[in-house]
Design an enzyme around this catalytic site. Structure first.
Site, PDB file in Angstrom:
ATOM      1  N   ARG A  63       0.660  -1.359  -0.157  1.00 44.78           N
ATOM      2  CA  ARG A  63      -0.042   0.265   0.091  1.00 44.78           C
ATOM      3  C   ARG A  63       0.810   1.196  -0.005  1.00 44.78           C
ATOM      4  O   ARG A  63       0.487   2.232  -0.537  1.00 44.78           O
ATOM      5  CB  ARG A  63      -0.629  -0.335   1.065  1.00 44.78           C
ATOM      6  CG  ARG A  63      -2.051  -1.111   0.587  1.00 44.78           C
ATOM      7  CD  ARG A  63      -2.474  -1.110   2.123  1.00 44.78           C
ATOM      8  NE  ARG A  63      -2.405  -1.211   2.378  1.00 44.78           N
ATOM      9  CZ  ARG A  63      -2.171  -2.957   3.807  1.00 44.78           C
ATOM     10  NH1 ARG A  63      -2.126  -3.851   3.202  1.00 44.78           N
ATOM     11  NH2 ARG A  63      -1.360  -2.821   4.176  1.00 44.78           N
ATOM     12  N   GLU A 100       3.293  -8.474  14.327  1.00 42.56           N
ATOM     13  CA  GLU A 100       2.281  -8.641  15.481  1.00 42.56           C
ATOM     14  C   GLU A 100       2.279 -10.307  15.385  1.00 42.56           C
ATOM     15  O   GLU A 100       1.563 -10.814  16.829  1.00 42.56           O
ATOM     16  CB  GLU A 100       1.338  -8.108  15.256  1.00 42.56           C
ATOM     17  CG  GLU A 100       0.569  -6.445  15.385  1.00 42.56           C
ATOM     18  CD  GLU A 100       1.767  -5.908  13.792  1.00 42.56           C
ATOM     19  OE1 GLU A 100       0.516  -4.293  13.537  1.00 42.56           O
ATOM     20  OE2 GLU A 100       1.576  -6.183  12.667  1.00 42.56           O
TER      21      GLU A 100
END
Length: 176
Positions: A63, A100
């Site tokens: 992105r 994460e």
């Protein structure tokens, strides 16, 4: 800045439980559906960086490409792609980073970075800062100098900015 945050916030889709339960995903692809909003975003970033001494723009897959590619054209600067492992065909530098939910590895072509070039590093979002920190290390190992880091969105409550200490970090939309 409050008006800018409110303006862009209405076009950022918030997707609960993606990519895993308990995570709220901020999806900037909805901004692309509105050419006037997308243009405004690129113009905002351009107005901030147009007078700075930048030699190239490096973007984080995928992105980050959506902001960096049109900006590089507007600024008439080379665009350097930072990709996930195994996606680049020539000789690369690579760097591991923590997610994460696991680990990843990013790469950049060894010959894409000119020695001592001033680099603007761009990604869509600053959360933990791990990907951006690894990207900055990668670019510096390749011979460049990361002068600025820009993210469209910053998740302030996660405090990823602390891992990027020593770098100039800017974001347009900040969420607490």
């Amino acid at each position: 800045m409050k008006n800018k945050i409110e303006y862009y916030d209405q076009f950022i889709a918030k997707v609960p439980d993606f990519p895993k339960k308990g995570v709220l995903f901020y999806d900037i692809t909805s901004v692309l559906l509105k050419p006037e909003v997308y243009t405004s975003l690129i113009n905002e970033v351009y107005s901030f960086y147009s007078l700075k001494k930048i030699d190239c723009i490096a973007v984080v897959e995928s992105r980050g490409y959506l902001i960096g590619a049109p900006l590089s054209l507007k600024m008439q600067l080379p665009l350097v792609l930072i990709r996930k492992e195994g996606k680049l065909p020539r000789e690369v530098f690579s760097e591991e980073y923590e997610l994460e939910y696991g680990f990843g590895r990013i790469e950049v072509h060894k010959d894409d970075i000119k020695m001592y070039s001033n680099i603007l590093l761009i990604d869509d979002i600053l959360a933990t800062g791990g990907t951006l920190k690894s990207s900055a290390i990668l670019l510096e190992r390749a011979g460049g100098r990361v002068k600025d880091i820009f993210c469209f969105i910053e998740l302030c409550s996660i405090n990823g900015r602390h891992i990027l200490e020593g770098y100039e970090v800017n974001s347009l939309v900040r969420y607490n």
